[in-house]
Design a protein around this motif. Structure first.
Motif, PDB file in Angstrom:
ATOM      1  N   ILE A 169      12.961   2.606  -3.883  1.00 18.67           N
ATOM      2  CA  ILE A 169      14.192   2.324  -3.126  1.00 18.67           C
ATOM      3  C   ILE A 169      14.666   0.908  -3.403  1.00 18.67           C
ATOM      4  CG2 ILE A 169      15.126   1.972  -0.801  1.00 18.67           C
ATOM      5  CD1 ILE A 169      13.376   4.324   0.112  1.00 18.67           C
ATOM      6  N   TRP A 170      13.742  -0.045  -3.312  1.00 11.35           N
ATOM      7  CA  TRP A 170      14.107  -1.439  -3.575  1.00 11.35           C
ATOM      8  C   TRP A 170      14.598  -1.618  -5.007  1.00 11.35           C
ATOM      9  CZ3 TRP A 170      11.886  -4.728  -7.206  1.00 11.35           C
ATOM     10  CH2 TRP A 170      12.342  -6.041  -7.183  1.00 11.35           C
ATOM     11  N   THR A 212      10.264   0.353 -10.622  1.00  8.89           N
ATOM     12  CA  THR A 212      10.239   1.756 -10.231  1.00  8.89           C
ATOM     13  C   THR A 212       9.397   2.571 -11.206  1.00  8.89           C
ATOM     14  OG1 THR A 212      12.459   1.520  -9.281  1.00  8.89           O
ATOM     15  CG2 THR A 212      11.677   3.759  -9.717  1.00  8.89           C
ATOM     16  N   LEU A 215      14.614  -5.583   2.939  1.00  8.78           N
ATOM     17  CA  LEU A 215      15.605  -4.755   2.246  1.00  8.78           C
ATOM     18  C   LEU A 215      16.967  -4.855   2.943  1.00  8.78           C
ATOM     19  CD1 LEU A 215      15.884  -2.578  -0.085  1.00  8.78           C
ATOM     20  CD2 LEU A 215      15.804  -0.911   1.780  1.00  8.78           C
ATOM     21  N   ARG A 222      18.000   0.295  -5.818  1.00  5.42           N
ATOM     22  CA  ARG A 222      19.134  -0.352  -5.126  1.00  5.42           C
ATOM     23  C   ARG A 222      19.518  -1.634  -5.842  1.00  5.42           C
ATOM     24  NH1 ARG A 222      21.503  -4.191  -2.412  1.00  5.42           N
ATOM     25  NH2 ARG A 222      19.842  -5.574  -3.141  1.00  5.42           N
ATOM     26  N   LEU A 223      18.516  -2.433  -6.195  1.00  2.00           N
ATOM     27  CA  LEU A 223      18.781  -3.699  -6.880  1.00  2.00           C
ATOM     28  C   LEU A 223      19.449  -3.458  -8.231  1.00  2.00           C
ATOM     29  CD1 LEU A 223      18.466  -6.776  -6.933  1.00  2.00           C
ATOM     30  CD2 LEU A 223      16.210  -6.428  -7.985  1.00  2.00           C
ATOM     31  N   ASN A 239      19.677 -12.882  -0.455  1.00  2.00           N
ATOM     32  CA  ASN A 239      19.121 -11.869  -1.356  1.00  2.00           C
ATOM     33  C   ASN A 239      17.715 -12.244  -1.805  1.00  2.00           C
ATOM     34  OD1 ASN A 239      20.273 -14.065  -2.662  1.00  2.00           O
ATOM     35  ND2 ASN A 239      21.210 -12.857  -4.299  1.00  2.00           N
ATOM     36  N   ALA A 278      20.348  -6.447   1.292  1.00  2.00           N
ATOM     37  CA  ALA A 278      21.456  -5.516   1.123  1.00  2.00           C
ATOM     38  C   ALA A 278      22.691  -5.983   1.891  1.00  2.00           C
ATOM     39  CB  ALA A 278      21.044  -4.124   1.582  1.00  2.00           C
ATOM     40  N   ASP A 292      24.082  -9.070   0.085  1.00  2.00           N
ATOM     41  CA  ASP A 292      24.807  -8.682  -1.135  1.00  2.00           C
ATOM     42  C   ASP A 292      26.182  -8.108  -0.789  1.00  2.00           C
ATOM     43  OD1 ASP A 292      22.802  -9.488  -2.864  1.00  2.00           O
ATOM     44  OD2 ASP A 292      21.889  -7.503  -3.008  1.00  2.00           O
ATOM     45  N   ALA A 295      21.253  -0.872  -9.196  1.00  2.00           N
ATOM     46  CA  ALA A 295      22.619  -0.389  -9.004  1.00  2.00           C
ATOM     47  C   ALA A 295      23.546  -1.525  -8.587  1.00  2.00           C
ATOM     48  CB  ALA A 295      22.641   0.720  -7.948  1.00  2.00           C
ATOM     49  N   HIS A 296      23.053  -2.408  -7.716  1.00  2.00           N
ATOM     50  CA  HIS A 296      23.872  -3.539  -7.270  1.00  2.00           C
ATOM     51  C   HIS A 296      24.207  -4.463  -8.439  1.00  2.00           C
ATOM     52  CE1 HIS A 296      25.261  -7.028  -5.091  1.00  2.00           C
ATOM     53  NE2 HIS A 296      24.306  -7.751  -5.651  1.00  2.00           N
TER      54      HIS A 296
END
Length: 268
Positions: free
Chosen positions: A77-78, A49, A158, A81-82, A194, A162, A165, A84-85
């Motif tokens: 976004i990718w 990012t 994505l 999200r990754l 994933n 998602a 996961d 945070a996961h």
């Protein structure tokens, strides 16, 4: 397309390297303070990012504005999200077994070894894998059909990762599943939803730069390297080496695709 600003792109790659290095060095300092190197996995998505945002700022006045913003947003976004996961998944856990094993063999200082072999190496990989994103930010001209196909492939990837996961998280949250192999939902079609999703995301981002064949040829190393990592490197291969010790894994592997999704094979 003519007139691609290769010089400006080269300068942008240098700035991207600085951005990736900054994220990794800050993460290294935090990891040493916490005694927990697994947090570098969170930094992976954040570094991508940071590189995309750096490229957006550096390429101001160059390339097509829509494409510049598009690849930045899709990458962000990718990546976020990754991150945070992985942060949610690792909350409350100790060191990752992969890093324990690697650092146990470290010659000399463990932290300095981790800095060289994990943090700086991952920073370099971020720069290489993201080359199509960086190049797209300097590409003139509007989006063509291949770029739109790339957006569709990115979205499919994505959603695939998602959903995979989320399915795995629900499975692990049930105490009755402790020690069992996840073989439901997307995990019955591929052993690594994933990683397959990541594969689609990065080939999709690459297609957005394919409106210029010369630029595409110069940056195809990005998705190729990511594919190698996911299938032969620290992704599928390394994880399955660990999973092979679990009861039921051999039968699961026999009926389920190793990477590209397909219906599960029938059991005899």
């Amino acid at each position: 397309m003519n007139g691609y600003p290769w010089g400006a792109f080269g300068q942008g790659v240098g700035l991207a390297a600085l951005a990736a290095a900054a994220v990794m060095l800050v993460t290294f300092a935090l990891a040493v303070a916490k005694g927990l190197h697994r947090i570098v996995d969170i930094a992976w998505g954040i570094a991508f990012t940071a590189v995309a945002v750096t490229g957006l700022l550096a390429s101001a006045g160059e390339g097509d504005g829509t494409r510049r913003l598009l690849v930045t947003v899709l990458t962000g976004i990718w990546g976020l999200r990754l991150a945070a996961h992985i942060a949610r998944r690792g909350r409350g856990h100790g060191e990752d077994a992969r890093y324990e094993t690697m650092l146990a063999r470290a010659p000399g200082n463990r932290n300095l070894y981790a800095l060289r072999m994990v943090y700086l190496l991952q920073g370099l990989l971020v720069v290489v894998v993201s080359l199509p994103v960086q190049a797209a930010q300097y590409l003139p001209g509007g989006l063509g059909p291949v770029a739109y196909a790339g957006c569709a492939l990115w979205l499919a990837g994505l959603l695939f990762e998602a959903v995979g996961d989320a399915q795995l998280a629900r499975f692990k949250a049930d105490p009755a599943n402790k020690g069992r192999i996840m073989d439901r939902g997307l995990w019955s079609w591929t052993r690594h939803p994933n990683y397959f999703g990541d594969f689609c995301v990065w080939w999709g981002l690459f297609l957005i730069v394919c409106d210029d064949p010369a630029v595409a040829a110069a940056t195809v190393v990005g998705p190729l390297v990511m594919s190698g990592l996911l299938i032969f490197g620290s992704g599928k291969r390394l994880l399955e080496r660990h999973m092979a010790r679990r009861p039921g894994f051999a039968a699961y592997a026999a009926r389920t695709s190793g990477f590209f999704p397909r219906p599960p094979r029938g059991t005899s």
